[in-house]
Design a protein around this motif. Structure first.
Motif, PDB file in Angstrom:
ATOM      1  N   TRP A  88      29.676  37.903  47.075  1.00  0.00           N
ATOM      2  CA  TRP A  88      30.191  39.261  46.915  1.00  0.00           C
ATOM      3  C   TRP A  88      30.503  39.500  45.434  1.00  0.00           C
ATOM      4  CZ3 TRP A  88      32.361  35.152  49.356  1.00  0.00           C
ATOM      5  CH2 TRP A  88      33.504  34.598  48.784  1.00  0.00           C
ATOM      6  N   PRO A  89      30.565  40.768  44.989  1.00  0.00           N
ATOM      7  CA  PRO A  89      30.793  41.069  43.574  1.00  0.00           C
ATOM      8  C   PRO A  89      32.128  40.519  43.080  1.00  0.00           C
ATOM      9  CG  PRO A  89      30.000  43.006  44.736  1.00  0.00           C
ATOM     10  CD  PRO A  89      30.304  41.977  45.782  1.00  0.00           C
ATOM     11  N   ASP A 135      31.143  41.280  32.293  1.00  0.00           N
ATOM     12  CA  ASP A 135      29.930  41.199  33.102  1.00  0.00           C
ATOM     13  C   ASP A 135      30.264  41.778  34.478  1.00  0.00           C
ATOM     14  OD1 ASP A 135      27.776  40.436  34.738  1.00  0.00           O
ATOM     15  OD2 ASP A 135      27.409  38.616  33.588  1.00  0.00           O
ATOM     16  N   ASN A 136      29.722  42.963  34.771  1.00  0.00           N
ATOM     17  CA  ASN A 136      29.980  43.619  36.049  1.00  0.00           C
ATOM     18  C   ASN A 136      29.076  43.124  37.169  1.00  0.00           C
ATOM     19  OD1 ASN A 136      32.146  45.545  35.743  1.00  0.00           O
ATOM     20  ND2 ASN A 136      30.820  46.638  34.301  1.00  0.00           N
ATOM     21  N   ASP A 137      28.074  42.298  36.827  1.00  0.00           N
ATOM     22  CA  ASP A 137      27.073  41.884  37.811  1.00  0.00           C
ATOM     23  C   ASP A 137      27.306  40.494  38.368  1.00  0.00           C
ATOM     24  OD1 ASP A 137      25.650  44.295  37.525  1.00  0.00           O
ATOM     25  OD2 ASP A 137      24.628  43.520  35.750  1.00  0.00           O
ATOM     26  N   ASP A 230      45.961  39.937  41.072  1.00  0.00           N
ATOM     27  CA  ASP A 230      45.179  40.903  41.837  1.00  0.00           C
ATOM     28  C   ASP A 230      43.854  40.241  42.200  1.00  0.00           C
ATOM     29  OD1 ASP A 230      43.573  42.947  42.788  1.00  0.00           O
ATOM     30  OD2 ASP A 230      44.076  44.352  41.189  1.00  0.00           O
ATOM     31  N   PRO A 231      43.525  40.117  43.486  1.00  0.00           N
ATOM     32  CA  PRO A 231      42.271  39.446  43.848  1.00  0.00           C
ATOM     33  C   PRO A 231      41.027  40.140  43.317  1.00  0.00           C
ATOM     34  CG  PRO A 231      43.268  40.521  45.760  1.00  0.00           C
ATOM     35  CD  PRO A 231      44.283  40.562  44.667  1.00  0.00           C
ATOM     36  N   GLU A 232      41.160  41.397  42.917  1.00  0.00           N
ATOM     37  CA  GLU A 232      40.024  42.127  42.356  1.00  0.00           C
ATOM     38  C   GLU A 232      39.916  41.959  40.848  1.00  0.00           C
ATOM     39  OE1 GLU A 232      37.762  43.640  44.262  1.00  0.00           O
ATOM     40  OE2 GLU A 232      38.934  42.885  45.956  1.00  0.00           O
ATOM     41  N   SER A 233      40.869  41.296  40.221  1.00  0.00           N
ATOM     42  CA  SER A 233      40.800  41.108  38.770  1.00  0.00           C
ATOM     43  C   SER A 233      39.709  40.106  38.427  1.00  0.00           C
ATOM     44  CB  SER A 233      42.147  40.649  38.211  1.00  0.00           C
ATOM     45  OG  SER A 233      42.518  39.398  38.745  1.00  0.00           O
ATOM     46  N   PRO A 234      39.120  40.215  37.239  1.00  0.00           N
ATOM     47  CA  PRO A 234      37.970  39.365  36.901  1.00  0.00           C
ATOM     48  C   PRO A 234      38.355  37.928  36.584  1.00  0.00           C
ATOM     49  CG  PRO A 234      38.556  40.745  35.043  1.00  0.00           C
ATOM     50  CD  PRO A 234      39.428  41.191  36.177  1.00  0.00           C
ATOM     51  N   MET A 235      37.360  37.065  36.677  1.00  0.00           N
ATOM     52  CA  MET A 235      37.477  35.731  36.092  1.00  0.00           C
ATOM     53  C   MET A 235      37.529  35.918  34.581  1.00  0.00           C
ATOM     54  SD  MET A 235      34.769  32.584  36.471  1.00  0.00           S
ATOM     55  CE  MET A 235      34.914  31.066  35.521  1.00  0.00           C
TER      56      MET A 235
END
Length: 374
Positions: A88-89, A135-137, A230-235
Motif C-alpha cells: 500500500w502507498p 517520494d510520493n510513489d 501519525d501512521p500516515e506520516s512518511p518514512m
C-alpha cells in the motif's frame, strides 16, 4: 550422496528460501519441475525476515529502479489468501543539508522546504535541517504475508520445499548437476544460486568462481514511543545516510543505515548501536522513545558495482545466479523472478544464440559484466 529417485529429478533446483528464491519458485510453479532447498529449518530466516518493508522506486541505481517499478505494478494488485493487500502507498522523505539532499534525491522526488517537510512529519525540529525531498510513489509491504503468499503459490504449483537442507556436494553429471542437500539428492538441469550472503560460498561448492559478492550489516529496531506517530506520516531518512525512522504499530522502526562489511553469518546487533541511532535521530526529530521492543541485524549482499546479478554463469553450464540484491530484494523481487524464470525456461542456448532476446535491464544484471572474478 543418497541415491536419486524420480521425486528429486527436477528441471530447476533453487538454493535459498528468502524472498529471491521464493519469488522465483512461485513464478516457475506449474511450468516445470522445481525444488527449493533451504539450509535453515524455516524459510526466510536471515535477511528476508529482517526487512524495513519500505519499497522506494527512487532508491538505487538505474537497473534497480527499473526492476522496482515493475515489481510495484505487481505488488499493488497482489492480495493474500484472505483478500488483504500485500502492499500500500507509504511516502518516503529525505532530510538534511541542502547539498546532501540534492545529491541523494532521485528523479521523481519533489523538493521541499523545511516547513513543508515538518507539516508532513511534525516531529521534525524547526531549524534542524536545510532541505527535504519527498517520494510520493513509495510503498510499504507486509513482508511476512508476502513471503507466505509466494510459499503458498509455490507449494500449490507443485514445488517441493526442503528445509534443513544445506548444499554440501555438487558435481556436473551429463547435462545437469548432481547435488547433495541435507539428506537428499537432486539431479537438476539448472541450479539457481539464491543463497543471499552465502551466494559466493555456494558457488565454490559447485566449482564456480566467486563474483566478489560482499555482505554488509544493516541494523534496525522497533522502539516504543510515549506519543504515537501519525501512521500516515512518511518514512524519514537522513540524506547523509546515517539513520532513518518510520511509523510502526509498535511505535517506530529506527535504523543507523550502516553499510559495514561482514562475513556471511547470522548477524546480531552490537551493544549500543540502537541507542546511538536514537541519539542521532533526536538531533533532528523529537522522537519520544520509551524503550526498545526488539532489535535485529540483517546482511545486504552486493556485487562490486552495486547492481544485482541475474543470469547463467559464463563458465559453468546450468549454474544460474540470482544474488547481490544489496538491500533491494523485496522491491525488485517480482521483476527479478520474471526475468529469471524467462531465462531458465528458455535455457542458456536460446540466450547465447539470440533466440531468447535479452532486455537492456537483463544485460545490466548479467554476471558476464563482472570481469574481476575471485
Amino acid at each position: 550422496m543418497a541415491s536419486l529417485d524420480s521425486t528429486n529429478d527436477v528441471d530447476v533446483l533453487i538454493v535459498g528460501g528468502g524472498i529471491a528464491g521464493l519469488s522465483l519458485a512461485a513464478r516457475l510453479a506449474g511450468q516445470c519441475r522445481v525444488a527449493l532447498v533451504e539450509a535453515e529449518q524455516s524459510l526466510a530466516y536471515h535477511t528476508s525476515a529482517r526487512s524495513a518493508q519500505q519499497l522506494i522506486p527512487s532508491y538505487g541505481p538505474t537497473p534497480v529502479q527499473d526492476l522496482t517499478r515493475r515489481t510495484l505494478v505487481t505488488l499493488r494488485n497482489a492480495l493474500d489468501d484472505e483478500g488483504r493487500r500485500l502492499a500500500w502507498p507509504s511516502r518516503f522523505m529525505l532530510v538534511g543539508r541542502r547539498g546532501d539532499v540534492a545529491a541523494e534525491a532521485h528523479a521523481g522526488m519533489r523538493h521541499l522546504e523545511p516547513g513543508e517537510a515538518r507539516a508532513l512529519s511534525p516531529v521534525l525540529r524547526e531549524g534542524s535541517f536545510e532541505a527535504a525531498a519527498l517520494d510520493n510513489d513509495s510503498v510499504r509491504t507486509d513482508a511476512p504475508a508476502l513471503l507466505a503468499h509466494h510459499e503458498g503459490r509455490a507449494r500449490q504449483g507443485g514445488v517441493a520445499i526442503h528445509l534443513g537442507s544445506g548444499v554440501h556436494t555438487a558435481q556436473r553429471v551429463g547435462d545437469g548437476w548432481l547435488v547433495g542437500a541435507g539428506s537428499e539428492a537432486f539431479h537438476a538441469a539448472s541450479v539457481v544460486d539464491a543463497a543471499g550472503a552465502w551466494a559466493d560460498d555456494l558457488a565454490v561448492v559447485f566449482g564456480v568462481e566467486r563474483l566478489g559478492l560482499q555482505p554488509y550489516r544493516r541494523t534496525a529496531a522497533l522502539v516504543s514511543l510515549a506519543e504515537p506517530l501519525d501512521p500516515e506520516s512518511p518514512m524519514v531518512a537522513a540524506a547523509d545516510d546515517t539513520w532513518y525512522f518510520r511509523p510502526d504499530a509498535a511505535g517506530a522502526l529506527v535504523s543507523p543505515s550502516e553499510t559495514e562489511p561482514s562475513r556471511a553469518e547470522d548477524a546480531m546487533p552490537r551493544p549500543g548501536d540502537v541507542e546511538r541511532t536514537i541519539r542521532l535521530i533526536r538531533q533532528i526529530a523529537d522522537l519520544p522513545v520509551t524503550g526498545i521492543v526488539r532489535a535485529w541485524t540483517g546482511l545486504r549482499t552486493a556485487a562490486p558495482d552495486g547492481v544485482p546479478v541475474l543470469g547463467f554463469d559464463p563458465e559453468a553450464p546450468g549454474f544460474f545466479w540470482l544474488a547481490g540484491q544489496g538491500g533491494y530484494g523485496f522491491q525488485t523481487s517480482a521483476a527479478m523472478a520474471d526475468h529469471a524464470a524467462e531465462q531458465l525456461l528458455a535455457g542458456p542456448d536460446a540466450i547465447r544464440t539470440g533466440a531468447h532476446p535479452v532486455s537492456e535491464t537483463e544485460r545490466a544484471l548479467d554476471p558476464h559484466r563482472l570481469s574481476v572474478r575471485r
